[in-house]
Enzyme design. Sequence first.
Site, PDB file in Angstrom:
ATOM      1  CE  LYS A 184      -5.192   3.228  -0.946  1.00 23.72           C
ATOM      2  NZ  LYS A 184      -5.476   2.326   0.150  1.00 23.72           N
TER       3      LYS A 184
HETATM    4  C1  LIG Z   1     -11.304   3.463  -2.303  1.00 20.09           C
HETATM    5  C2  LIG Z   1     -10.822   3.796  -0.927  1.00 20.09           C
HETATM    6  N1  LIG Z   1     -11.276   4.910  -0.343  1.00 20.09           N
HETATM    7  C3  LIG Z   1     -10.865   5.278   0.887  1.00 20.09           C
HETATM    8  C4  LIG Z   1      -9.956   4.526   1.586  1.00 20.09           C
HETATM    9  C5  LIG Z   1      -9.575   4.956   2.972  1.00 20.09           C
HETATM   10  O1  LIG Z   1      -8.237   5.342   3.048  1.00 20.09           O
HETATM   11  P1  LIG Z   1      -7.478   5.249   4.458  1.00 20.09           P
HETATM   12  O2  LIG Z   1      -7.157   3.812   4.705  1.00 20.09           O
HETATM   13  O3  LIG Z   1      -6.242   6.083   4.263  1.00 20.09           O
HETATM   14  O4  LIG Z   1      -8.377   5.832   5.487  1.00 20.09           O
HETATM   15  C6  LIG Z   1      -9.450   3.361   1.029  1.00 20.09           C
HETATM   16  C7  LIG Z   1      -8.503   2.555   1.804  1.00 20.09           C
HETATM   17  O5  LIG Z   1      -7.666   1.879   1.445  1.00 20.09           O
HETATM   18  C8  LIG Z   1      -9.880   2.979  -0.264  1.00 20.09           C
HETATM   19  O6  LIG Z   1      -9.431   1.878  -0.872  1.00 20.09           O
END
Ligand SMILES: Cc1ncc(COP(=O)(O)O)c(C=O)c1O
Length: 402
Positions: A184
Amino acid sequence: MSNAFIPFHVPDIGEDEIQSVVETLRSGWLTTGIKAKKFEEEFAAYIGSPHAVALNSGTAALHLALDAVGVKEGDEVIVPTMTFTATAEVVLYFKARPVLVDCQPGTLNIDPEHITRAVTPKTKAMIPVDFGGQPCDYDLILEIARKHDLKVIEDAAHALPASYKGRRVGTFSDITCFSFYATKTITTGEGGMATTENPEWADRMRMMSLHGISKDAWKRYTAEGSWYYEVHSPGYKYNLTDLAAALGLVQLVKCERFCDERKRIAELYDQGFGDVPAIRRPVVRPGVQHAWHLYVIQLELDRLRIGRNEFIEALKNENIGTSVHFIPLHLHPFYKKTFGYKPGDFPAATDVFERIISLPIYPRMSEADVERVIGAVRNIAQQYRRSFSKQSAVSRKQSQRQ
Ligand SMILES: Cc1ncc(COP(=O)(O)O)c(C=O)c1O
């Protein structure tokens, strides 16, 4: 020119991040503490939101956001099919139902028209996803939410820093959820943040992130803390460590620069593919500031003799890493089996899935890397181009529709 592998992503970690983490390691306090608090405060100030709750993933943020607004068993929550499974799985934690809807074929964001059609008396909330870092159409989305009394939990995992019509993402939805996963804009390895204007929801999320223990549970081993605590709810273990926050605090200072560098790469790609008929560039709507987490091209398959998978293989042979965002949820075995979804239920996402490739885009890429990616995409498009006849395109489209 070097032919070294260009990975899909490399995080930008400098000596200052390393120093900050080492200092924290030496400080005697590793888990949630003053660094995590400071990260929350600085993040809230940066976004312009009164409350920010630091968590150990974006998924945790989405889960606690749904808990805070009161989603419960039997409710329905509207979720785009064009997303990562985290967006929908959190709905299932409550034994509620994620109701999938289709995307706009250009932006790949949720289509507000389909949201309206998916609303039922059981709908409690929706989770629009700012695909790739481009905010959804929030004028329409917030209007639909007001009309049907729905909560808007914005999945802004890709959208730091982004804005919609001059308003920063993180300031207009009921709760906005960010991710600091390794790829990210800013990263803490794993981590997340939820922002909201509502102090009760912020308190609830904070409490549920640490076992449902009463306020400031993390302080119980500090000089001013107390051993006494009360459990108010069966919560979770979702708190962000100071080690991760130490990384996040330094990354946050670089957030604007990181985004500018991603934007510069997106501009180079846009220029590089402008005259390639087989490549559709990302559609950016007016009025948005894009975070450029992803740069997703769409192949004009009518103009090529190969499909998306072969295109990715050809890029791999050129030592270029890519990815696909996303395999729409309705095409995954779990969602098909559980809810009976079929490819034809979401024609835009199903069609787009066959065409999409995410190209590398991150500050560590040199201009030469970007030029190499552009050159490789152009060469592959040229090498496998189909001699284009209008007639064949029309008959192909017709057979696709049937
Ligand atoms: C669109 C989206 N929502 C939620 C998430 C979840 O984030 P995390 O990996 O920090 O739990 C991601 C993960 O990359 C994502 O691409």
